[in-house]
Scaffold this active site. Structure first.
Site, short mmCIF file in Angstrom:
data_model
loop_
_atom_site.label_atom_id
_atom_site.label_comp_id
_atom_site.label_asym_id
_atom_site.label_seq_id
_atom_site.Cartn_x
_atom_site.Cartn_y
_atom_site.Cartn_z
N SER A 196 0.85 -1.19 0.00
CA SER A 196 0.00 0.00 0.00
C SER A 196 0.89 1.24 0.00
O SER A 196 1.66 1.43 -0.94
CB SER A 196 -0.95 -0.03 1.20
N HIS B 283 -2.86 -1.33 -3.11
CA HIS B 283 -4.02 -0.46 -2.89
C HIS B 283 -3.94 0.74 -3.83
O HIS B 283 -3.16 1.65 -3.63
CB HIS B 283 -4.05 0.03 -1.45
N ASP C 82 -4.46 -4.70 6.33
CA ASP C 82 -4.82 -5.62 5.25
C ASP C 82 -3.65 -6.55 4.96
O ASP C 82 -2.51 -6.11 4.88
CB ASP C 82 -5.18 -4.82 3.99
#
Length: 398
Positions: free
Chosen positions: A213, A242, A338
């Site tokens: 991310s 992401h 995540d």
């Protein structure tokens, strides 16, 4: 129990220890809106608001910000021109690029990341959209908090982790007999407590899955650039970063150049074969379907996971189901948690998880959550992860 994404709460902070923020945007409406949002948050303080890059370069050093939110398209001096000047003038500052979702701005944003920007945030196309977009506000404030804590050298808020049950859909039911024994899943979240690692798999990996991310695109390019040519003959690489739609297509083009093999947004139903890099497209979850002998891509329009779509957990959990102990997972820099549940699924299936270490991460959220879960076999720099992947893929036992 499941890993719950909750917004970390911060105690009120005085002006002396608040995260200091500057916003640079030629739109008065945007500057005013971001100013109001920041001032409504505990622990964050707006210290500068500038109409273009030139004014920011002149005034930001006096304001000593931890985070600068930098628009791309501005008169007199645009964001990309101002970026290196601001990084030089404000040592240690974290810069978040803000841009609308056009292909041109996606290209500029990814270039900015390679030049030292810490992250980007997609901005609604109209000023009215900025004022009404709860997603834009949430994402911007979360990134300011995470990056501001890193810039100020403070502990980053950690989302509590709890191990999912083995019966959870998509998770492996049990560790196979071929896997090395696990030292357990005791969390390593307490200050000063040693992180408990899993043993490496005794099985040569046949698939590599990666989640990332904040700070991910440069880390991905560096990692893929370190992998040997033998890797691509032996395994496919599946990546969830992401990113919104448009950005992921550009990311795939950049990764093709870094890895020197084809990288593209994954397509629903396509077979998964060695020698290719599959990038989860923005706005879709990418999971592994089919069988170990004939795996294939499946894209879903399921609800966001941890506010993310694509998310890492669905990819990792499905990879554990299909490849079991032959999957190698990597979690790189990123905010949030995540990938932690999915990493536990891979470790429980007998596979191996490598996570980026705190010192080399832009934000140690995702890899930190993996470490806290007890799923990782090692914490490493990006370069060390690349060397370890090369070794494991050639059959070396850790």
């Amino acid at each position: 129990m499941t890993l719950t994404a909750t917004r970390p709460t911060s105690p009120p902070a005085s002006a002396a220890n608040a995260i200091r923020v500057c916003v640079v945007d030629d739109a008065v409406v945007v500057r005013g809106m971001v100013t109001r949002w920041v001032n409504e948050e505990d622990g964050i303080e707006l210290v500068g608001s500038y109409r273009n890059g030139q004014v920011a370069v002149e005034k930001a050093p006096q304001d000593k910000p931890h985070v600068i939110v930098l628009d791309i398209e501005m008169p007199e001096m645009d964001g990309l021109t101002a970026l290196p000047l601001l990084l030089k003038a404000c040592p240690g500052v974290k810069i978040v690029m803000a841009s609308t979702l056009t292909r041109r701005n996606a290209e500029i944003s990814l270039k900015a990341l390679s030049l030292g920007a810490a992250d980007y945030v997609p901005k609604p196309e109209t000023n009215s959209g900025v004022s009404t977009s709860s997603d834009f506000r949430r994402e911007l404030i979360e990134k300011i908090r995470a990056l501001g804590a890193a810039a100020a050298g403070r502990p980053q808020a950690r989302v509590p982790f709890s191990t999912p049950p083995s019966a959870k859909p998509g998770a492996a039911a049990a560790r196979p007999a071929t896997a090395a024994p696990s030292p357990g899943l005791a969390p390593a979240g307490g200050a000063g407590e040693p992180i408990k690692h899993r043993s490496f798999s005794r099985i040569r990996p046949t698939a590599l899955v990666i989640g990332s991310s904040t700070g991910g695109p440069p880390a991905l390019a560096k990692l893929l650039g370190t992998l040997s040519s033998d890797i691509w003959k032996r395994m496919p690489v599946l990546i969830t970063q992401h990113m919104p739609a448009t950005f992921t297509a550009i990311l795939a083009e950049h990764l093709t150049r870094a890895a020197r093999i084809p990288a593209a947004e994954a397509e629903n139903g396509e077979p998964i074969v060695p020698g290719r890099i599959y990038v989860a497209p923005g706005g879709k979850h990418m999971i592994v379907a089919g069988t170990r002998a004939a795996p294939k891509i499946r894209l879903t329009d399921d609800a966001p996971v941890h506010f993310c779509k694509p998310a890492v957990d669905p990819l990792f959990q499905s990879a554990a189901t299909v490849w079991n102990s032959a999957v190698l997972g990597v979690v790189l820099t990123g905010m949030g948690c995540d990938g932690a549940n999915g990493s536990v699924s891979i470790a429980d299936a007998g596979g191996t998880i490598l996570a980026q270490d705190k010192e080399s991460s832009v934000v140690w959220g995702m890899p930190g959550a993996v470490a806290q879960s007890g799923a990782s076999a090692a914490l490493m720099t990006v370069e060390e992860i690349g060397r370890k992947i090369n070794s494991l893929a050639m059959g070396a036992l850790a």
